[in-house]
Design a protein around this motif. Structure first.
Motif, PDB file in Angstrom:
ATOM      1  N   MET E  75       0.885  -1.529  -0.207  1.00 22.51           N
ATOM      2  CA  MET E  75      -0.227   0.008   0.112  1.00 22.51           C
ATOM      3  C   MET E  75       0.830   1.313   0.067  1.00 22.51           C
ATOM      4  SD  MET E  75      -3.210  -1.099  -0.231  1.00 22.51           S
ATOM      5  CE  MET E  75      -4.382  -2.857  -0.233  1.00 22.51           C
ATOM      6  N   LEU E  76       1.972   0.880   0.821  1.00 26.40           N
ATOM      7  CA  LEU E  76       2.902   2.047   0.704  1.00 26.40           C
ATOM      8  C   LEU E  76       3.551   2.774  -0.403  1.00 26.40           C
ATOM      9  CD1 LEU E  76       4.154   4.012   2.856  1.00 26.40           C
ATOM     10  CD2 LEU E  76       5.920   2.864   3.220  1.00 26.40           C
ATOM     11  N   LEU E  77       3.491   2.188  -1.219  1.00 27.06           N
ATOM     12  CA  LEU E  77       4.172   2.307  -2.460  1.00 27.06           C
ATOM     13  C   LEU E  77       3.758   2.031  -3.455  1.00 27.06           C
ATOM     14  CD1 LEU E  77       7.334  -0.360  -1.473  1.00 27.06           C
ATOM     15  CD2 LEU E  77       7.076   2.739  -1.231  1.00 27.06           C
ATOM     16  N   ASN E  78       2.328   1.959  -3.261  1.00 29.58           N
ATOM     17  CA  ASN E  78       1.384   1.457  -4.390  1.00 29.58           C
ATOM     18  C   ASN E  78       1.706   1.103  -5.533  1.00 29.58           C
ATOM     19  OD1 ASN E  78       1.843   3.724  -5.449  1.00 29.58           O
ATOM     20  ND2 ASN E  78       0.819   5.088  -4.239  1.00 29.58           N
ATOM     21  N   ALA E  79       2.800   0.524  -4.789  1.00 28.86           N
ATOM     22  CA  ALA E  79       2.526  -0.949  -6.030  1.00 28.86           C
ATOM     23  C   ALA E  79       0.692  -1.136  -6.523  1.00 28.86           C
ATOM     24  CB  ALA E  79       3.257  -1.960  -5.809  1.00 28.86           C
ATOM     25  N   GLY E  80       1.423  -0.784  -8.423  1.00 26.06           N
ATOM     26  CA  GLY E  80       0.448  -1.983  -9.233  1.00 26.06           C
ATOM     27  C   GLY E  80       0.127  -2.967  -9.805  1.00 26.06           C
ATOM     28  N   GLU E  81      -0.084  -3.229 -10.687  1.00 25.46           N
ATOM     29  CA  GLU E  81       0.166  -4.502 -11.862  1.00 25.46           C
ATOM     30  C   GLU E  81       1.379  -4.299 -11.884  1.00 25.46           C
ATOM     31  OE1 GLU E  81      -2.373  -5.769 -13.486  1.00 25.46           O
ATOM     32  OE2 GLU E  81      -3.827  -5.901 -12.220  1.00 25.46           O
ATOM     33  N   GLU E  82       1.928  -5.690 -12.389  1.00 28.58           N
ATOM     34  CA  GLU E  82       3.389  -5.839 -12.579  1.00 28.58           C
ATOM     35  C   GLU E  82       3.651  -5.612 -14.243  1.00 28.58           C
ATOM     36  OE1 GLU E  82       5.163  -9.396 -11.171  1.00 28.58           O
ATOM     37  OE2 GLU E  82       4.240 -10.485 -12.290  1.00 28.58           O
ATOM     38  N   GLU E  83       3.923  -4.619 -14.867  1.00 27.89           N
ATOM     39  CA  GLU E  83       4.475  -4.595 -16.040  1.00 27.89           C
ATOM     40  C   GLU E  83       4.950  -6.289 -16.712  1.00 27.89           C
ATOM     41  OE1 GLU E  83       7.287  -1.595 -16.747  1.00 27.89           O
ATOM     42  OE2 GLU E  83       7.714  -1.583 -14.860  1.00 27.89           O
ATOM     43  N   GLN E  84       4.870  -6.081 -17.871  1.00 23.35           N
ATOM     44  CA  GLN E  84       5.443  -7.373 -17.970  1.00 23.35           C
ATOM     45  C   GLN E  84       6.596  -7.149 -18.980  1.00 23.35           C
ATOM     46  OE1 GLN E  84       5.081 -10.461 -17.729  1.00 23.35           O
ATOM     47  NE2 GLN E  84       3.582  -9.895 -16.616  1.00 23.35           N
ATOM     48  N   THR E  85       7.755  -7.487 -18.589  1.00 22.33           N
ATOM     49  CA  THR E  85       8.991  -6.706 -18.901  1.00 22.33           C
ATOM     50  C   THR E  85       9.749  -8.122 -18.659  1.00 22.33           C
ATOM     51  OG1 THR E  85       9.624  -6.280 -16.988  1.00 22.33           O
ATOM     52  CG2 THR E  85       9.627  -4.172 -18.535  1.00 22.33           C
ATOM     53  N   HIS E  86      10.599  -7.750 -20.074  1.00 16.84           N
ATOM     54  CA  HIS E  86      11.045  -9.513 -20.425  1.00 16.84           C
ATOM     55  C   HIS E  86      12.959  -9.718 -20.205  1.00 16.84           C
ATOM     56  CE1 HIS E  86       7.903 -10.961 -22.420  1.00 16.84           C
ATOM     57  NE2 HIS E  86       7.623  -9.582 -22.519  1.00 16.84           N
ATOM     58  N   GLY E  87      13.240  -9.051 -18.920  1.00 17.49           N
ATOM     59  CA  GLY E  87      14.999  -8.237 -18.368  1.00 17.49           C
ATOM     60  C   GLY E  87      15.694  -9.650 -18.522  1.00 17.49           C
ATOM     61  N   SER E  88      14.828 -11.251 -17.916  1.00 18.87           N
ATOM     62  CA  SER E  88      16.272 -11.916 -18.091  1.00 18.87           C
ATOM     63  C   SER E  88      15.740 -13.373 -19.665  1.00 18.87           C
ATOM     64  CB  SER E  88      15.675 -12.623 -17.202  1.00 18.87           C
ATOM     65  OG  SER E  88      16.693 -14.053 -16.678  1.00 18.87           O
ATOM     66  N   ARG E  89      16.015 -13.386 -19.993  1.00 16.59           N
ATOM     67  CA  ARG E  89      16.170 -15.006 -21.370  1.00 16.59           C
ATOM     68  C   ARG E  89      16.649 -15.798 -19.996  1.00 16.59           C
ATOM     69  NH1 ARG E  89      19.321 -14.310 -23.981  1.00 16.59           N
ATOM     70  NH2 ARG E  89      19.247 -12.090 -24.871  1.00 16.59           N
ATOM     71  N   VAL E  90      17.663 -15.996 -19.472  1.00 13.45           N
ATOM     72  CA  VAL E  90      18.222 -16.370 -18.522  1.00 13.45           C
ATOM     73  C   VAL E  90      17.473 -17.547 -17.643  1.00 13.45           C
ATOM     74  CG1 VAL E  90      20.340 -17.064 -16.507  1.00 13.45           C
ATOM     75  CG2 VAL E  90      20.856 -15.059 -19.181  1.00 13.45           C
ATOM     76  N   ALA E  91      16.565 -16.689 -16.679  1.00 15.19           N
ATOM     77  CA  ALA E  91      15.493 -17.361 -15.891  1.00 15.19           C
ATOM     78  C   ALA E  91      14.486 -18.531 -16.157  1.00 15.19           C
ATOM     79  CB  ALA E  91      14.733 -16.171 -15.140  1.00 15.19           C
ATOM     80  N   LEU E  92      14.762 -18.035 -17.611  1.00 16.77           N
ATOM     81  CA  LEU E  92      13.472 -18.442 -18.722  1.00 16.77           C
ATOM     82  C   LEU E  92      14.163 -19.837 -19.061  1.00 16.77           C
ATOM     83  CD1 LEU E  92      10.829 -16.022 -19.671  1.00 16.77           C
ATOM     84  CD2 LEU E  92      10.577 -17.069 -17.681  1.00 16.77           C
ATOM     85  N   LEU E  93      15.221 -19.619 -20.025  1.00 21.43           N
ATOM     86  CA  LEU E  93      15.849 -21.298 -20.479  1.00 21.43           C
ATOM     87  C   LEU E  93      16.842 -21.585 -19.394  1.00 21.43           C
ATOM     88  CD1 LEU E  93      16.364 -18.827 -23.348  1.00 21.43           C
ATOM     89  CD2 LEU E  93      14.845 -20.140 -22.675  1.00 21.43           C
ATOM     90  N   ILE E  94      17.349 -20.974 -18.497  1.00 22.48           N
ATOM     91  CA  ILE E  94      18.236 -22.549 -17.602  1.00 22.48           C
ATOM     92  C   ILE E  94      17.513 -22.602 -16.637  1.00 22.48           C
ATOM     93  CG2 ILE E  94      20.500 -21.622 -16.979  1.00 22.48           C
ATOM     94  CD1 ILE E  94      21.722 -20.313 -19.226  1.00 22.48           C
ATOM     95  N   GLY E  95      16.827 -21.121 -15.781  1.00 25.40           N
ATOM     96  CA  GLY E  95      16.497 -21.401 -14.347  1.00 25.40           C
ATOM     97  C   GLY E  95      15.572 -21.965 -14.390  1.00 25.40           C
ATOM     98  N   VAL E  96      14.650 -22.315 -15.308  1.00 25.92           N
ATOM     99  CA  VAL E  96      13.012 -23.016 -15.180  1.00 25.92           C
ATOM    100  C   VAL E  96      13.151 -24.135 -15.300  1.00 25.92           C
ATOM    101  CG1 VAL E  96      10.871 -23.693 -15.824  1.00 25.92           C
ATOM    102  CG2 VAL E  96      11.887 -21.142 -15.898  1.00 25.92           C
TER     103      VAL E  96
END
Lengths: 485, 674, 503, 100, 172
Positions: E75-96
């Motif tokens: 609430m304090l930071l009134n964080a909204g919907e998270e935007e769909q950025t594609h920062g990391s291929r590694v996370a998906l291709l290696i991490g997952v």
């Protein structure tokens, strides 16, 4: 579960945690003093208090060394092994505090919490080295980690600092979770969280598969903390963003403590199948660290990569058999602490307010602008390269000879080649300092007495370990003998 | 042995002189410099005479004197030791005597030169080395002198170092000599390897029992050949003669002393010193003989067309040296030495006289610019005449006896053959022709040059700045100090040959060359010394042929004289026509058969180009450094790719960690279920 | 006397270091700095003269030994000792250093203090290399020479100094890593670093699976030394280092540093691995040959005076290696002698080149010509040094080369012959260079007014010249110390030969 | 009677979910939550093992884990706030000043 | 199909559902709430295992305190919907993939090699008394040390969350 009859801890129990007590008391004292002191003189006073605290811990350690044994119902064990690391942690803390004085002033950082966190962090690290109960180890680990998370973010006005802090925090907790899961599995496999008991269970029969996975998970967690590849990824970013003295601190003291834990976990409980795991990780860390460091232009980042490589060298000793390996590890941590803290002290002085001067370009001509500072840094760098007459040389030396005695020739060759490669990027700094013309002849601020003292101490330590390494190593091997009997 | 000759003093004295002049001469007056130089060379001469007299008085047994240890390493040993026997006696006297005379002469000739003290320093230095060479009792000490005289000649040829041609000539001389020394060294190594010593006496005793290598190959043969290579370098034989003509860039006294009388004969001396090797290596002997003969003819032909007075003399020197080697090659070492001596007289004289002529016409060296000097410089003319007749071999002058001796040996010796003799005679003819050509062109006919311009000419011709500054116009006779040596040498070259009558000279040297007969002589061709003895009371038809051949050679000499008179005195226009008629051949000869050009094209240029392009730029920079730099570059690239692991993105980091964890777990599980 | 004998090596080794520390604490006053440096180096020189004077020619093995435990684990000893070979090499070092100080008196104008500190530290390290008998100590000094030298090049050099310094440092550093690995292996197996102990252990065959490892150990040592020498494929650091280095740096680099490599080969490769040395000799000698001829040919075409001398060093050091691996006493004696002689002659040449550089700030040969006219004294010194390194008899170059060549010839005639061509080459490139620099008319008007040698420069040059002559005339002074040491070092080989003969 | 391994599987699933969340979520806070998820998974397995061995350290351990989690939460959220203050975003993909 | 199993499955199902929901939700608040659900249902599982104390603490500390903190921050930071950025291929291709591989292995190990039997509901005898004794006697030291941990947490929160002093100065 507890053989002890008495239901309340005795004096001896308190002695066994005396350094921690001293440290925490002084931490609290600082917190109490902080509000009442005024803006200008405050930081200095607090710093001195903190210094006294760490020195007190030092003496407490020395005193404590006379009373080896278990305390608090098999929670902590005081043996020369733990004393060694206590001493190391306290010493590093003291030196870092010394080197922080002027840094605080230059970057006006709020002193109170800073010193408090340092001391409390030291508590955690000390406990890690003496704890023989996974619960305690876990909590101590968390104490040191969390305090360093915060310290990393202490350069409040810089985006990089908070970024490094958050990265460190999230990844750290991530790794902690792994460690925890590993502990859980260990518990599941051996019905106990006490290292002694676990050891007996694992020694007795063929360890269950669960134990293997447990070891794996714990190794992931600890490997993260010592920045061993492939769990090293956080290191460069965090080191680059964090305040320089803190980098000096967290690249040495917590590492040493975690190594202590790793030693206990890996050797004392006879974790199954450690050699090749560590073999690979060590080779990977050395190679990745050194190669990546070749092209770095930010000196903090460069030293971050080098610290990854050094973790690799340390693991080489791990892979070697215990009776030679562990002394090598202990010696290495000591000398690495000496030279790295020193190096970062120089960097923190030279970086100036807001850490503006941290690229190699800024270092060009340093040899002219302040010869003494440059010479000091040069010696630390030479030690990091592993030139004889510096602690770094003997550290590498013991590590490699231990590995050779364990017939890990391949690993030794990799290590030797790596240290040859490493020579290049350390040399680059020296080249910049001495063989390039200075860009700006902005006068370098004179070294404050505190920092001067810190530098002298780490310099003396580096040289001492390089010229007369015998005593330290003897102590280490004796403690190992105790550890393994 | 009881008597002590203090031989070491003989070389040391000139060295002292050299040192004094070298270090202090700069501050000395010219007189002082001359005084020093003369004193010490004279002292050396006197010392030599005394020593020789002592030596002869006690029955002329070979005398050895060890001065000090030099090299003692790994069982090998070579000392500073001197050795005196008949052979070195001859050389000693020639060197010190002629040397001293030339010191006298130089004082006059060089008086006006800059660097006066330097010149005499070098000259004394040369004496030191030459005497060391002559007196050495082992090859290594001989090698000291051997290299040392090379150095001295390097310095003296390049005396006028501001002149590029002089500097290059000096360098050329040194390097070509080095090529010869290379062979010499290898020979020494062979000796060390197989006999463990370089001492003449020890070697000859240890070689004595060895038989003659009839097979044509073998240890001694190869040693002999290699020694000959060394000798060829020092004594300017084919193919290494090229440096000598260039060496004429040096001051004329130097040419006289070093490049005529003494140094260049060192090769001959060395070969005859090593006779105990050659006598057992017939094929090596043949090699020597062939080289000698060819050189003699070859150089003589070039001599015909040279117009520079000194160049003519230079080529004649080469060809005369060829004679000497021919002699050695046919085993007539004593004859070779005999000719060496006489040659030292008359060729030294020729050079000095030529120097006097040049001096007279103010530095001009081109004979076409001379002529008709007969009356103007009579002393020079008469001495020159004596020398010319001597070298041409007109009896009864010195040259006749020695040359005739050689030719006779070449014909009669068991190693010899009529071919050598034939070529020898032809050469003799050519020699007398070009010598008389020189004589006529210089002293007869009309004076074609201009003395005044000669003075100016002298400046750039070589550093005769003095003659310009000297202020004398016209042609003038040289000062006394120059003429006295001329006269003395003239006397010597007139009657110096008489010592050879009835093989007196031979018999004097006989003990040396007798010293070691080849073992199993009957199986081998009889050794020259034996021949000499058998021919001592030579039988009738032997005598007949000898006289016949003698007559032929005399005729050849006279023919040369007449032809020269014809072409260069009575009909001076003829030579040009002949030249035109000959055309290509003539130009080829005129350009010395393009040998220098050939060497330059085949050896020098490719070497330079190859080392630059292939070795330096190619291998050093192209291959080695490039590999290093590229690997460094590669490392940097790898590093750059590795650091991209640090994308800065938290989730990627987590990805790495997760993957790593997975691998670790896999490994441990595999370990567990194994 | 005897206690002096025990302590002399320590004294000699650490006098320069003491001087350096003194300089460090004294305030920076350039003149005093220079004087102190000079005094220190001279003191070291005179102290070092004790070694050859009191060396017992008759005794084999090491003398002036001092052997105290230094570090318990690993048991590293402070073990120094000298034999005929190392004694003279030490003297060479201490002899050249004062000359270096003199020669850099004027040429070094800024950061003077650092310069002389580095110089003296370097001297200590160099001496240490030659007298250390504990492998660890040896490696310690070996590495210790690296930094001061690199800094000297990098800080006081000119042109691409950084490139040169880094190249030098990395080449030698990386190579010596292999030596370290070999040393570690030996320690792991024998539990000692002491040269003599290890040697005897190896000879008595107590080292387990030594046979398998020996080739690699040999290579490990050899590589480190070969880069230092430098042998043919590893030589490219040398010209760069020399050209960019300050004069004193070049003098010590050519004069002493290179000898570390050959000394190492002689002492350790031959001393510890006789069989390996013998079996590898053939290709090592070929490399040496290539070095001799190749170096000479490349030197021939260098436009840069200093580079030319550098390549000539490559050629000369080729002789040394050739001699060492001929295993003939003559050859090894000669090799050692060449080490000393080359140190003097080439050191002198570099000093002279430096003197010229001070006046004209260039090494390009084409920049000069006819210098004999304006500066005759200089020309004569130069000629003298040239002749010395050409190997003229009665000068120091000849004796060594002659012995080496005949040794090589006795071992392998063809090699000897090929190597002997070096005699021709050296004459070619040096005399040609001399002619281009000194003869002819003065081409550049700048050169007409060049001042001749100053008194200081003469005082720096005279000793070198005098020694060069003395070494040529009375080599016995040196050889009679070297010869026994060499005989002792070659004992296993002669035994080997005798064994072969017996079979 | 339920096999304990079911509980363990459940804990494993939770842990895996946590890891996945860390990998795929962009919002820092959510990522932090996934860490909590992992911790919960661990806790469950602790309790399960404790039940298996009738050993109470398991539960004690869980207790400590919770305390630590609380502390972490406090610090972590503070850190997140400071990051937000300097960077004005909570998206990890945008928090990459420090790289290479 | 005993009641115990039923309850286990139902709680478990809710738990997993919540976890997955946490992942799929785009808005942090939803994720937070689903996390609360997870924790609540976990408390249920604890009860089934008979760890009442843990269950209670779970509800109070976790679902209560910690999650409140989370929500508060969001609430304090009134964080909204998270935007769909594609920062990391590694996370998906290696991490997952790594994650999948690892978790499969672990699950398999836990399932087949955990060496555990099966328990009845509330099998674990964990009366708070014994637990307390354990906590204040055997584990006294860790217990005390946690105080330092909390101290650090407080300091950290103060330091980091407090506005930088410069800004304060500027204001005051």
């Amino acid at each position: 579960m507890n053989p002890m009859s008495q239901s309340i801890p005795q004096a001896i129990d308190y002695i066994r945690i005396l350094p921690e007590i001293v440290l925490s008391l002084f931490g609290i004292l600082i917190m109490l003093l902080d509000p009442v002191l005024d803006e200008d003189s405050g930081p200095r006073t607090l710093g001195i208090v903190a210094l006294i605290g760490s020195l007190g811990a030092l003496f407490a350690t020395v005193y404590q060394a006379q009373f080896p044994g278990l305390g608090f119902w098999n929670m902590v064990q005081v043996d020369s092994f733990s004393v060694f690391f206590h001493f190391l942690v306290a010493a590093v803390t003291a030196v870092v505090i010394l080197s922080s004085f002027e840094y605080m002033k230059v970057n006006d950082i709020h002193a109170g919490e800073y010193y408090g966190l340092l001391l409390f962090g030291a508590v955690g690290m000390s406990l890690m080295s003496s704890a023989v109960e996974l619960v305690l180890i876990f909590i101590a680990l968390e104490i040191s980690s969390i305090s360093t998370y915060i310290l990393a973010g202490f350069r409040r006005n810089s985006a990089t600092s908070s970024e490094s802090s958050v990265k460190y925090f999230l990844l750290g907790s991530f790794a902690t979770a792994f460690f925890l899961y590993g502990v859980a599995m260990m518990f599941g496999a051996t019905q106990s969280t006490n290292i002694e008991t676990i050891a007996t269970v694992l020694r007795s029969e063929q360890p269950p598969l669960l134990a293997y996975v447990g070891v794996a998970m714990m190794f992931v967690g600890l490997g993260f903390k010592i920045a061993a590849a492939p769990f090293h990824v956080w290191t460069p970013d965090v080191y680059e963003g964090a305040p320089a003295p803190i980098v000096g601190f967290m690249s040495t003291a917590p590492k040493a403590a975690v190594f202590a834990v790793l030693l206990r976990v890996m050797y004392e409980i006879h974790a199954p199948g450690r050699i090749w795991l560590i073999w690979v990780v060590a080779a990977l860390s050395m190679t990745l660290g050194n190669i990546a460091a070749l092209v770095q232009d930010n000196i903090k980042r460069l030293l971050a990569y080098s610290s990854i490589a050094h973790a690799g060298y340390l693991l080489v000793a791990f892979a070697a058999m215990p009776d030679n390996g562990i002394p090598a590890v202990m010696f290495y941590t000591a000398s690495y602490a000496a030279m790295n803290v020193g190096a970062f002290a120089v960097i923190s002085h030279f970086a100036g307010s807001g850490e503006r001067y941290v690229t190699l370009e800024d270092y060009s001509g340093l040899g002219r602008r302040s010869p003494l500072l440059a010479a000091t840094l040069t010696i630390f760098l030479l030690s990091l390269i592993g030139i004889p007459a510096t602690g770094g040389f003997f550290a590498k030396f013991y590590v490699f000879s231990a590995a050779l005695q364990a017939n890990l020739t391949g690993l030794v060759i990799i290590g030797v080649l790596n240290s040859a490669v490493a020579a290049y990027y350390y040399l680059r700094i020296i080249v910049f300092m001495y063989m390039r013309e200075p860009h700006s002849d902005a006068p370098i601020a004179p070294v404050s007495p505190g920092l001067g003292l810190a530098l002298t101490i780490s310099l003396v330590a580096t040289i001492y370990l390089g010229v007369l390494p015998g005593r330290v190593l003897d102590y280490a091997s004796r403690s190992v003998a105790e550890l393994l009997q | 042995m009881t008597l002590n000759l203090h031989l070491w003093l003989i070389p040391i004295l000139p060295l002292i002189g050299a040192a004094i002049n070298g270090f202090l001469g700069k501050r000395f007056s010219r007189q002082a410099v001359v005084a020093v130089a003369w004193t010490f060379s004279a002292a050396a001469f006197a010392m030599a005479v005394w020593a020789v007299s002592q030596f002869l008085s006690v029955g002329s047994a070979p005398y050895t004197e060890v001065l000090a240890h030099w090299i003692r390493a790994g069982g090998f040993q070579a000392d500073f030791a001197f050795y005196l026997d008949q052979l070195s006696v001859v050389m000693l006297l020639v060197v010190t005597g002629v040397g001293f005379l030339i010191h006298l002469y130089s004082a006059g000739y060089m008086w006006e030169e800059g660097g006066f003290y330097r010149f005499f320093c070098y000259l004394n230095l040369f004496m030191f080395f030459m005497l060391t060479l002559v007196l050495a009792n082992n090859y290594l000490v001989m090698f000291i002198g051997w290299e040392g005289v090379g150095l001295a000649s390097y310095l003296l040829i390049g005396f006028w170092f501001t002149k590029d041609s002089a500097a290059s000539a000096g360098k050329k001389a040194f390097i070509v000599n080095r090529i010869g020394d290379f062979g010499f060294l290898i020979a020494l190594f062979l000796l060390i390897k197989h006999f463990g010593s370089l001492n003449f006496v020890q070697l000859s005793t240890s070689i004595a029992p060895m038989g003659v290598e009839t097979a044509g190959t073998g240890l001694l043969t190869s040693i002999g050949l290699l020694l000959m290579v060394g000798a060829a370098g020092k004594s300017a034989q084919i193919p290494l003669y090229v440096w000598l003509p260039d060496a004429m860039e040096g001051p004329t006294p130097v040419s006289a002393l070093i490049h005529a009388a003494t140094m260049v004969t060192a090769g001959v001396y060395m070969v005859s010193r090593s006779h105990f090797i050659f006598e057992r290596a017939p094929s090596a002997m043949m090699f020597v003989a062939i080289i000698g003969t060819l050189t003699a003819l070859f150089a003589a032909t070039i001599g015909i067309v040279q117009t520079d007075i000194k160049k003519v003399l230079a080529y004649s020197t080469v060809s005369q040296l060829g004679y000497m080697f021919m002699a050695c090659g046919v085993g007539a070492f004593s004859a070779g030495i005999f000719h060496l001596m006489t040659h030292a007289f008359f060729k030294g004289l020729l050079f000095l006289a030529a120097g006097s002529v040049i001096h007279a016409v103010g530095g001009e060296q081109d004979m076409r610019q001379m002529g008709g000097l007969r009356s103007k410089i009579p002393v020079t003319f008469w001495t020159m005449t004596a020398a010319t007749f001597a070298i041409a071999g007109i009896p009864p002058l010195a040259g006749f006896f020695s040359k005739d001796e050689i030719l006779w040996r070449a014909y009669s010796s068991p190693y010899g053959s009529w071919i050598y003799w034939l070529i020898g005679v032809v050469t003799a003819f050519i020699t007398s022709f070009y010598m008389f050509r020189l004589w006529f062109m210089t002293f007869f006919g009309q004076y074609r040059g201009t003395a005044e311009s000669g003075g100016a000419h002298g400046r750039d011709s070589h550093g005769h700045d003095a003659h310009g500054g000297h202020g004398h116009g016209g042609i003038h006779e040289s000062p006394k100090v120059m003429l006295i040596p001329l006269v003395i040498l003239a006397i010597l070259s007139v009657c110096g040959g008489l010592v050879g009558i009835h093989n007196r000279f031979e018999n004097f040297l006989a003990p040396v060359f007798e010293s070691a007969h080849p073992a199993a002589a009957e199986s081998a061709p009889p050794s020259p010394s034996e021949i000499q003895h058998t021919t001592q009371p030579s039988s009738e038809e032997e005598k007949g042929t000898e006289t016949l051949l003698m007559g032929i050679s005399i005729l050849a000499a006279l023919a040369g004289l007449i032809l020269a008179w014809l072409l260069y005195y009575s009909r001076p226009h003829l030579p040009q026509r002949i030249a035109n008629a000959l055309g290509g051949l003539y130009t080829a000869v005129l350009n010395k058969y393009y040998v220098d050009e050939f060497y330059a094209a085949v050896f020098v240029k490719p070497l330079i180009a190859g080392s630059t392009k292939i070795l330096w730029h190619g291998i050093d920079q192209g291959v080695i450094d490039a590999t290093i730099d590229n690997s460094a570059e590669g490392a940097r690239e790898i590093s750059d790719s590795v650091r991209h692991m640090q994308s800065g993105n938290l989730r990627s980091y987590a990805g790495w960690i997760a993957a790593g964890a997975a691998l670790v777990i896999c490994y441990m599980v595999w370990l567990g279920i194994r | 006397m005897s206690e002096l004998n025990n302590s002399i090596l320590t004294v000699v080794t650490f006098i320069p270091l003491a001087g350096a520390i003194l300089l460090l604490i004294l305030p920076r006053r350039d003149r005093d700095t220079r004087i102190i440096a000079l005094i220190t180096s001279l003191a070291a020189f005179f102290a070092s003269l004790h070694l050859p004077v009191h060396l017992r020619r008759s005794l084999p093995g090491f003398q002036f030994e001092i052997n105290n435990p230094w570090i318990s684990r690993p048991n590293i000893h402070y073990h120094l000792g000298a034999d005929g070979i190392s004694a003279w090499l030490v003297v060479l070092t201490t002899f050249l250093t004062p000359l270096c100080v003199l020669i850099s008196w004027k040429s070094i104008q800024e950061r003077v203090k650092e310069f002389f500190i580095l110089l003296l530290v370097l001297e200590t390290a160099l001496i240490g290399v030659f007298v250390a008998l504990d492998l660890f100590l040896f490696y310690f000094f070996w590495e210790a020479t690296l930094i001061p030298m690199a800094l000297l090049i990098g800080m006081y050099g000119h042109g691409r100094k950084v490139y040169a310094a880094v190249k030098f440092f990395l080449y030698t550093m990386i190579a010596s890593m292999f030596m370290l690995a070999a040393i570690l292996w030996l320690y792991a197996k024998t539990g000692s670093f002491d040269f003599t102990v290890i040697q005897s252990a190896i000879r008595s065959g107590q080292v387990e699976n030594f046979a398998a490892a020996a080739p690699w150990l040999f290579l490990g040592f050899f590589l480190a030394f070969a880069v230092k020498v430098p042998l043919f494929p590893f030589h490219t650091w040398l010209p760069d280092a020399h050209v960019e280095a300050p004069t004193a740096g070049s003098v010590l680099l050519a004069g002493v540093l290179l000898k570390m490599g050959t000394y190492g080969m002689l002492r350790f490769n031959l001393g510890l691995f006789p069989d390996q040395s013998r079996s590898n000799a053939w290709w090592i000698m070929i490399l040496a040959l290539i070095g001799i001829i190749y170096g000479a040919l490349v030197a021939l075409v260098q436009p840069n005076m200093k580079k030319l001398i550098a390549y000539s060093s490559i050629s000369h050091l080729g002789f040394v290696v050739l001699g060492i691996f001929s295993f003939i006493p003559m050859g090894v004696d000669g090799a050692t002698f060449v080490m000393l002689a080359h140190g003097i002659a080439t050191g002198g040449l570099f000093m002279l080149a430096g003197i010229l550089y001070e006046r004209r700030h260039t090494y390009q040969i084409s920049e000069f010509g006819g210098l004999a006219t304006p500066m005759p004294a200089y020309a004569s010194f130069f000629l003298f040094m040239v002749l010395a390194s050409v190997g003229l008899p009665l000068l120091n170059g000849f004796v060594g080369e002659f012995l080496v060549l005949s040794g090589a010839f006795q071992a392998r005639p063809i090699y000897g012959i090929l190597a002997a061509t070096g005699v021709i080459w050296s004459a070619c490139y040096l005399l040609w260079m001399y002619q281009r620099v000194f003869f002819g008319k003065v081409t550049h008007s700048v050169n007409e007014t060049l001042p001749d040698l100053s008194v200081r420069e003469k005082t720096a040059l005279w000793p070198a010249a005098a020694i060069a002559l003395l070494m040529g005339v009375a080599p016995g002074i040196w050889l009679n110390a070297i010869d026994p040491a060499v005989q002792y070092a070659l004992a296993p080989f002669t035994q080997l030969v005798s064994k072969l003969v017996m079979r | 009677m339920v096999p304990l391994s079911y509980y363990l599987i459940l804990s494993g699933i939770l842990f895996a979910c946590g890891v996945t969340g860390f990998l795929i979520k962009r919002n820092i806070i959510t990522i932090f939550m996934s860490i909590e998820l992992m911790l919960n998974g661990v806790n469950l397995s602790f309790v399960a093992f404790a039940a298996q061995w009738h050993a109470l350290q398991g539960q004690v351990f869980v207790f400590f884990v919770m305390v630590v989690a609380a502390a972490e939460a406090a610090v972590g959220l503070a850190i997140i706030i400071s990051v937000f203050r300097t960077r004005e975003t909570l998206n990890v993909d945008r928090v990459d000043l420090l790289k290479l | 199909m005993s009641l115990h199993l039923v309850l286990f499955i139902s709680f478990g199902a809710v738990c997993v559902a919540g976890a997955i929901n946490l992942l799929v939700q785009r808005h942090p608040i939803n994720s937070a709430l689903s996390l609360v659900v997870v924790m609540g249902s976990l408390a249920g599982e604890y009860l089934l295992l008979g760890a009442e104390f843990v269950a209670v603490v779970q509800v109070i500390v976790y679902a209560g305190a910690i999650m409140v903190l989370f929500v508060f921050t969001i609430m304090l930071l009134n964080a909204g919907e998270e935007e769909q950025t594609h920062g990391s291929r590694v996370a998906l291709l290696i991490g997952v993939p790594g994650m999948v591989l690892g978790s499969v292995l672990v699950t398999w190990v836990l399932f087949s090699h955990s060496g555990t039997g099966s328990v009845a509901a509330g099998a674990l005898p964990g009366p708070p008394k014994t637990l307390g004794r354990l906590l204040f006697h055997d584990f006294l030291l860790p217990f005390e040390v946690t105080s330092i941990l909390i101290l650090i947490a407080i300091m950290g929160a103060v330091v980091l969350a407090a506005r930088p002093r410069r800004i304060q100065k500027r204001e005051g």
